[in-house]
Design a protein around this motif. Sequence first.
Motif, PDB file in Angstrom:
ATOM      1  N   MET A 197      -8.583 141.595 -89.090  1.00  0.00           N
ATOM      2  CA  MET A 197      -9.767 142.092 -89.819  1.00  0.00           C
ATOM      3  C   MET A 197      -9.492 143.432 -90.485  1.00  0.00           C
ATOM      4  O   MET A 197      -9.713 143.623 -91.662  1.00  0.00           O
ATOM      5  N   ILE A 198      -8.985 144.394 -89.659  1.00  0.00           N
ATOM      6  CA  ILE A 198      -8.626 145.711 -90.206  1.00  0.00           C
ATOM      7  C   ILE A 198      -7.211 146.063 -89.785  1.00  0.00           C
ATOM      8  O   ILE A 198      -6.838 145.885 -88.624  1.00  0.00           O
ATOM      9  N   LYS A 199      -6.457 146.534 -90.775  1.00  0.00           N
ATOM     10  CA  LYS A 199      -5.087 146.914 -90.489  1.00  0.00           C
ATOM     11  C   LYS A 199      -4.888 148.322 -91.049  1.00  0.00           C
ATOM     12  O   LYS A 199      -5.065 148.538 -92.250  1.00  0.00           O
ATOM     13  N   ILE A 200      -4.559 149.235 -90.159  1.00  0.00           N
ATOM     14  CA  ILE A 200      -4.324 150.618 -90.589  1.00  0.00           C
ATOM     15  C   ILE A 200      -2.848 150.923 -90.385  1.00  0.00           C
ATOM     16  O   ILE A 200      -2.330 150.783 -89.277  1.00  0.00           O
ATOM     17  N   ASP A 201      -2.177 151.275 -91.483  1.00  0.00           N
ATOM     18  CA  ASP A 201      -0.737 151.514 -91.430  1.00  0.00           C
ATOM     19  C   ASP A 201      -0.432 152.952 -91.802  1.00  0.00           C
ATOM     20  O   ASP A 201      -0.705 153.363 -92.928  1.00  0.00           O
ATOM     21  N   ASN A 202       0.114 153.665 -90.842  1.00  0.00           N
ATOM     22  CA  ASN A 202       0.663 154.986 -91.148  1.00  0.00           C
ATOM     23  C   ASN A 202      -0.308 155.914 -91.852  1.00  0.00           C
ATOM     24  O   ASN A 202       0.074 156.641 -92.769  1.00  0.00           O
ATOM     25  N   LEU A 203      -1.548 155.883 -91.423  1.00  0.00           N
ATOM     26  CA  LEU A 203      -2.580 156.667 -92.092  1.00  0.00           C
ATOM     27  C   LEU A 203      -2.412 158.161 -91.805  1.00  0.00           C
ATOM     28  O   LEU A 203      -2.275 158.574 -90.660  1.00  0.00           O
ATOM     29  N   ASN A 204      -2.429 158.941 -92.868  1.00  0.00           N
ATOM     30  CA  ASN A 204      -2.352 160.397 -92.745  1.00  0.00           C
ATOM     31  C   ASN A 204      -3.428 161.030 -93.608  1.00  0.00           C
ATOM     32  O   ASN A 204      -3.624 160.626 -94.756  1.00  0.00           O
ATOM     33  N   LYS A 205      -4.099 161.985 -93.019  1.00  0.00           N
ATOM     34  CA  LYS A 205      -5.117 162.701 -93.793  1.00  0.00           C
ATOM     35  C   LYS A 205      -5.045 164.184 -93.521  1.00  0.00           C
ATOM     36  O   LYS A 205      -4.847 164.629 -92.398  1.00  0.00           O
ATOM     37  N   TRP A 206      -5.194 164.931 -94.571  1.00  0.00           N
ATOM     38  CA  TRP A 206      -5.261 166.391 -94.476  1.00  0.00           C
ATOM     39  C   TRP A 206      -6.596 166.869 -95.033  1.00  0.00           C
ATOM     40  O   TRP A 206      -7.094 166.308 -96.021  1.00  0.00           O
ATOM     41  N   PHE A 207      -7.159 167.890 -94.398  1.00  0.00           N
ATOM     42  CA  PHE A 207      -8.223 168.675 -95.030  1.00  0.00           C
ATOM     43  C   PHE A 207      -7.536 169.964 -95.438  1.00  0.00           C
ATOM     44  O   PHE A 207      -7.275 170.836 -94.601  1.00  0.00           O
ATOM     45  N   GLY A 208      -7.217 170.108 -96.700  1.00  0.00           N
ATOM     46  CA  GLY A 208      -6.426 171.259 -97.122  1.00  0.00           C
ATOM     47  C   GLY A 208      -5.106 171.246 -96.382  1.00  0.00           C
ATOM     48  O   GLY A 208      -4.344 170.288 -96.511  1.00  0.00           O
ATOM     49  N   LYS A 209      -4.848 172.302 -95.602  1.00  0.00           N
ATOM     50  CA  LYS A 209      -3.574 172.365 -94.868  1.00  0.00           C
ATOM     51  C   LYS A 209      -3.673 171.723 -93.494  1.00  0.00           C
ATOM     52  O   LYS A 209      -2.672 171.548 -92.802  1.00  0.00           O
ATOM     53  N   LEU A 210      -4.913 171.418 -93.084  1.00  0.00           N
ATOM     54  CA  LEU A 210      -5.123 170.890 -91.735  1.00  0.00           C
ATOM     55  C   LEU A 210      -4.798 169.393 -91.698  1.00  0.00           C
ATOM     56  O   LEU A 210      -5.448 168.583 -92.358  1.00  0.00           O
ATOM     57  N   HIS A 211      -3.773 169.053 -90.926  1.00  0.00           N
ATOM     58  CA  HIS A 211      -3.338 167.659 -90.820  1.00  0.00           C
ATOM     59  C   HIS A 211      -4.173 166.987 -89.728  1.00  0.00           C
ATOM     60  O   HIS A 211      -3.914 167.185 -88.547  1.00  0.00           O
ATOM     61  N   VAL A 212      -5.193 166.211 -90.108  1.00  0.00           N
ATOM     62  CA  VAL A 212      -6.149 165.719 -89.105  1.00  0.00           C
ATOM     63  C   VAL A 212      -5.856 164.304 -88.615  1.00  0.00           C
ATOM     64  O   VAL A 212      -6.252 163.959 -87.509  1.00  0.00           O
ATOM     65  N   LEU A 213      -5.190 163.489 -89.413  1.00  0.00           N
ATOM     66  CA  LEU A 213      -4.783 162.160 -88.929  1.00  0.00           C
ATOM     67  C   LEU A 213      -3.292 162.020 -89.160  1.00  0.00           C
ATOM     68  O   LEU A 213      -2.801 162.232 -90.273  1.00  0.00           O
ATOM     69  N   LYS A 214      -2.562 161.700 -88.086  1.00  0.00           N
ATOM     70  CA  LYS A 214      -1.099 161.720 -88.157  1.00  0.00           C
ATOM     71  C   LYS A 214      -0.530 160.348 -87.831  1.00  0.00           C
ATOM     72  O   LYS A 214      -0.570 159.926 -86.673  1.00  0.00           O
ATOM     73  N   ASP A 215      -0.070 159.679 -88.845  1.00  0.00           N
ATOM     74  CA  ASP A 215       0.598 158.374 -88.660  1.00  0.00           C
ATOM     75  C   ASP A 215      -0.194 157.430 -87.757  1.00  0.00           C
ATOM     76  O   ASP A 215       0.320 156.918 -86.767  1.00  0.00           O
ATOM     77  N   ILE A 216      -1.425 157.221 -88.134  1.00  0.00           N
ATOM     78  CA  ILE A 216      -2.272 156.318 -87.338  1.00  0.00           C
ATOM     79  C   ILE A 216      -1.930 154.867 -87.679  1.00  0.00           C
ATOM     80  O   ILE A 216      -1.972 154.468 -88.848  1.00  0.00           O
ATOM     81  N   ASN A 217      -1.589 154.095 -86.668  1.00  0.00           N
ATOM     82  CA  ASN A 217      -1.394 152.655 -86.817  1.00  0.00           C
ATOM     83  C   ASN A 217      -2.373 151.961 -85.878  1.00  0.00           C
ATOM     84  O   ASN A 217      -2.343 152.202 -84.675  1.00  0.00           O
ATOM     85  N   LEU A 218      -3.228 151.137 -86.442  1.00  0.00           N
ATOM     86  CA  LEU A 218      -4.248 150.503 -85.607  1.00  0.00           C
ATOM     87  C   LEU A 218      -4.695 149.206 -86.269  1.00  0.00           C
ATOM     88  O   LEU A 218      -5.028 149.198 -87.456  1.00  0.00           O
ATOM     89  N   ASP A 219      -4.661 148.127 -85.518  1.00  0.00           N
ATOM     90  CA  ASP A 219      -5.177 146.852 -86.023  1.00  0.00           C
ATOM     91  C   ASP A 219      -6.396 146.467 -85.211  1.00  0.00           C
ATOM     92  O   ASP A 219      -6.407 146.634 -83.993  1.00  0.00           O
ATOM     93  N   ILE A 220      -7.391 145.985 -85.889  1.00  0.00           N
ATOM     94  CA  ILE A 220      -8.584 145.493 -85.189  1.00  0.00           C
ATOM     95  C   ILE A 220      -8.773 144.040 -85.579  1.00  0.00           C
ATOM     96  O   ILE A 220      -8.882 143.719 -86.764  1.00  0.00           O
ATOM     97  N   LYS A 221      -8.753 143.181 -84.575  1.00  0.00           N
ATOM     98  CA  LYS A 221      -8.848 141.747 -84.854  1.00  0.00           C
ATOM     99  C   LYS A 221     -10.304 141.325 -84.988  1.00  0.00           C
ATOM    100  O   LYS A 221     -11.212 142.005 -84.534  1.00  0.00           O
ATOM    101  N   GLU A 222     -10.477 140.139 -85.570  1.00  0.00           N
ATOM    102  CA  GLU A 222     -11.822 139.607 -85.694  1.00  0.00           C
ATOM    103  C   GLU A 222     -12.450 139.484 -84.298  1.00  0.00           C
ATOM    104  O   GLU A 222     -11.791 139.052 -83.360  1.00  0.00           O
TER     105      GLU A 222
END
Length: 239
Positions: free
Chosen positions: A1-26
């Motif tokens: 259903m949902i596949k998250i691969d290597n998700l990275n997010k920054w707020f400016g210099k703040l690295h808030v999500l670091k290489d998130i890998n997560l799958d959510i099945k139906e």
Amino acid sequence: MIKIDNLNKWFGKLHVLKDINLDIKEQEVVVIIGASGSGKSTLLRCINLLEQYQKGDITIKGETLGNGENINQIRQKVGMVFQRFNLFPHKSVIENVMEGPTQVKGTNKEEAELIAKELLAKVGLDDKSYQYPAQLSGGQQQRVAIARSLAMEPEIMLFDEPTSALDPELVGEVLQVMKDLAKEGMTMAVVTHEMGFAKEVADRVVYIDEGKIIEEGTPQQIFDNPREERTQEFLSKIL
Ligand code: ADP
Ligand code: MG
């Protein structure tokens, strides 16, 4: 259903999500736990495109999010319930639930009303249809918010600490609605500190610390036998 691969997010210099890998099945229920500021809300908001991310991919039902192009389509598939219920205060309960279908989906009023009545019955509030949010308790308002989200017929529901703003005696009624949803097979990602709910309903528990998934497993594995020291430390503070 949902596949998250290597998700990275920054707020400016703040690295808030670091290489998130997560799958959510139906039909899977995933509970996300972690300290305040660890990135749980940001992760849910990325899935719902309320936040942009800089690196990685999120795929929902085979469709990779384009960081903007298909926002409305995605938001229809992905329902979200927040800590604060955000109901329209000047609209009645039933109007709140009808708003999405009539304004976004183009459903006609009569049909939207039928759907809304059904959903309000489902969350145990059909007798409150013509009241206004301010006349309801926090638990009732949150149940309206869930009904409003369901009115869009989402394929997955995201819950961000849906009971944290409630008085303790009102928590149970909201959790019950969520349990019923899970039993019906709704795919759900839930950020919560309600460990009883997690133990009873979650297929999987994910522990996030400082923007990283530290550990995931069945509720039993995580609560009874956490492998990582950080998980143990966190759990010892909340259990
Ligand atoms: P959690 O939900 O786990 O408490 P959040 O996802 O809300 O954590 O926040 C993760 C980090 O990102 C925190 O350090 C927070 O201060 C920061 N943050 C969240 N939203 C913003 C924003 N809009 N702008 C800048 N920093 C933010
Ligand atoms: Mg949060």
